[in-house]
Design a protein around this motif. Structure first.
Motif, PDB file in Angstrom:
ATOM      1  N   PRO A 105       0.832  -1.201   0.000  1.00 37.49           N
ATOM      2  CA  PRO A 105       0.000   0.000   0.000  1.00 37.49           C
ATOM      3  C   PRO A 105       0.874   1.262   0.000  1.00 37.49           C
ATOM      4  O   PRO A 105       1.959   1.272   0.564  1.00 37.49           O
ATOM      5  N   VAL A 106       0.352   2.326  -0.639  1.00 43.18           N
ATOM      6  CA  VAL A 106       1.104   3.564  -0.811  1.00 43.18           C
ATOM      7  C   VAL A 106       0.388   4.707  -0.108  1.00 43.18           C
ATOM      8  O   VAL A 106      -0.840   4.811  -0.163  1.00 43.18           O
ATOM      9  N   VAL A 107       1.156   5.568   0.548  1.00 42.46           N
ATOM     10  CA  VAL A 107       0.637   6.804   1.117  1.00 42.46           C
ATOM     11  C   VAL A 107       1.305   7.964   0.402  1.00 42.46           C
ATOM     12  O   VAL A 107       2.528   8.025   0.320  1.00 42.46           O
ATOM     13  N   GLU A 108       0.484   8.871  -0.147  1.00 46.90           N
ATOM     14  CA  GLU A 108       1.024  10.047  -0.822  1.00 46.90           C
ATOM     15  C   GLU A 108       0.789  11.291   0.019  1.00 46.90           C
ATOM     16  O   GLU A 108      -0.352  11.619   0.353  1.00 46.90           O
ATOM     17  N   VAL A 144      -2.819  12.145   1.370  1.00 46.40           N
ATOM     18  CA  VAL A 144      -2.825  12.955   2.596  1.00 46.40           C
ATOM     19  C   VAL A 144      -2.628  14.406   2.169  1.00 46.40           C
ATOM     20  O   VAL A 144      -1.614  14.745   1.559  1.00 46.40           O
ATOM     21  N   GLU A 145      -3.601  15.279   2.498  1.00 44.48           N
ATOM     22  CA  GLU A 145      -3.567  16.658   2.028  1.00 44.48           C
ATOM     23  C   GLU A 145      -4.120  17.606   3.095  1.00 44.48           C
ATOM     24  O   GLU A 145      -5.237  17.417   3.565  1.00 44.48           O
ATOM     25  N   PRO A 146      -3.346  18.635   3.478  1.00 41.96           N
ATOM     26  CA  PRO A 146      -3.805  19.553   4.517  1.00 41.96           C
ATOM     27  C   PRO A 146      -4.673  20.704   4.023  1.00 41.96           C
ATOM     28  O   PRO A 146      -5.344  21.354   4.825  1.00 41.96           O
ATOM     29  N   THR A 155      -9.278   7.919  -2.074  1.00 37.78           N
ATOM     30  CA  THR A 155      -9.313   8.176  -0.639  1.00 37.78           C
ATOM     31  C   THR A 155      -8.278   9.234  -0.308  1.00 37.78           C
ATOM     32  O   THR A 155      -7.079   9.024  -0.509  1.00 37.78           O
ATOM     33  N   ILE A 156      -8.749  10.387   0.163  1.00 42.69           N
ATOM     34  CA  ILE A 156      -7.858  11.497   0.513  1.00 42.69           C
ATOM     35  C   ILE A 156      -8.225  11.973   1.909  1.00 42.69           C
ATOM     36  O   ILE A 156      -9.364  12.364   2.156  1.00 42.69           O
ATOM     37  N   ILE A 157      -7.275  11.913   2.824  1.00 45.01           N
ATOM     38  CA  ILE A 157      -7.533  12.274   4.213  1.00 45.01           C
ATOM     39  C   ILE A 157      -6.814  13.578   4.561  1.00 45.01           C
ATOM     40  O   ILE A 157      -5.871  13.980   3.896  1.00 45.01           O
TER      41      ILE A 157
END
Length: 211
Positions: free
Chosen positions: A48-51, A73-75, A91-93
Motif C-alpha cells: 500500500p502507498v501513502v502520498e 494525505v492533504e492539509p 481516498t484522501i484524508i
C-alpha cells in the motif's frame, strides 16, 4: 510542519495544473518533464502507498493507473476538493507529512513537489517516523526541488533574479529548499539507503529503501 503554507494553496488550487503544464514561464524549468517525474515516482512505489501533499491529484492518478492501493494525505481544503472532484473514487484524508492517521500499514511513502514545505528539522522528524512505520525493504520515494549545495541554491536564485522571475525568487527564498548532503544524512541516520537522480534543473528523485 508545512502548515504555514496551507493558505497559499487556496490560490494554487485553481492554477496549479496550468503551472505544471508549462503555461507559467516563471515555473517552466521547475515543472519541466512533469509527467515523467510523476511516472518515476509511481514506478518505484509498492502497495500500500501513502502520498503526502496530494494537491490536485496528479501523482495519485499515476498510482491508480498502476493499480496500486493508495491513500492521499492533504492539509489544504481547496486542494483536497479539487482532487476529489477529479477522482471521486480516491481516498484522501486530512493530514501532513508528520501529523496523519492511517488505517493500513504502508509499504511506500511518496510525494512530489511538497517536501520543501518542511524545515530540515521537520524533514528529519518525518523521515524518522517513516522509518518506524515501514517494514524492511519499505520505501520513501520523493521528487522535490533540492540543491547540490547551498552555494548552488544561491547561484540559482541570482540567475532567476536576472530573468526577472520575482514570484519564483520569492518562493525560493521563503520555503525550505535543502541540499543533497542534508537529505542523505537524514535518510542514512535512521537506516535508509538512498539514491538521488536529477530529473530537471530543480527536481531530484529521492529513492530511499529501509535496510
Amino acid at each position: 510542519m508545512g502548515r504555514e503554507f496551507v493558505e497559499i494553496f487556496d490560490e494554487w488550487a485553481h492554477t496549479y495544473d496550468e503551472s505544471v503544464g508549462g503555461q507559467d514561464p516563471q515555473y517552466a524549468d521547475v515543472f519541466a518533464h512533469y509527467e515523467a517525474i510523476l511516472e518515476a515516482v509511481a514506478a518505484r512505489a509498492v502497495s500500500p502507498v501513502v502520498e503526502f501533499g496530494t494537491g490536485t491529484g496528479n501523482l495519485l492518478e499515476k498510482l491508480q493507473e498502476r493499480e496500486l492501493e493508495a491513500v492521499g494525505v492533504e492539509p489544504n481544503g481547496a486542494m483536497k476538493k479539487a482532487a476529489s472532484e477529479k477522482y471521486p473514487e480516491a481516498t484522501i484524508i486530512d493530514g501532513d507529512f508528520i501529523e496523519y492517521q492511517l488505517d493500513t500499514k504502508p509499504n511506500t511513502f511518496v510525494s512530489s513537489y511538497a517536501f520543501h514545505h518542511l524545515t530540515d528539522g521537520e524533514k528529519a522528524q518525518a523521515i524518522k517516523r517513516y522509518a518506524s512505520e515501514l517494514p524492511a525493504g519499505g520505501k520513501v520515494v520523493f521528487a522535490d526541488t533540492v540543491f547540490e549545495s547551498e552555494e548552488a541554491k544561491q547561484e540559482r536564485i541570482r540567475y532567476e533574479e536576472s530573468r526577472g522571475f520575482k514570484d519564483l525568487v520569492e518562493d525560493l527564498n521563503r520555503e525550505y529548499y535543502t541540499t543533497l548532503p542534508v537529505m542523505q544524512d537524514i535518510f542514512e541516520s535512521v537506516g535508509f539507503a538512498v539514491e538521488f537522480t536529477q530529473l530537471n534543473d530543480y527536481v531530484w528523485l529521492m529513492d530511499a529503501t529501509k535496510k
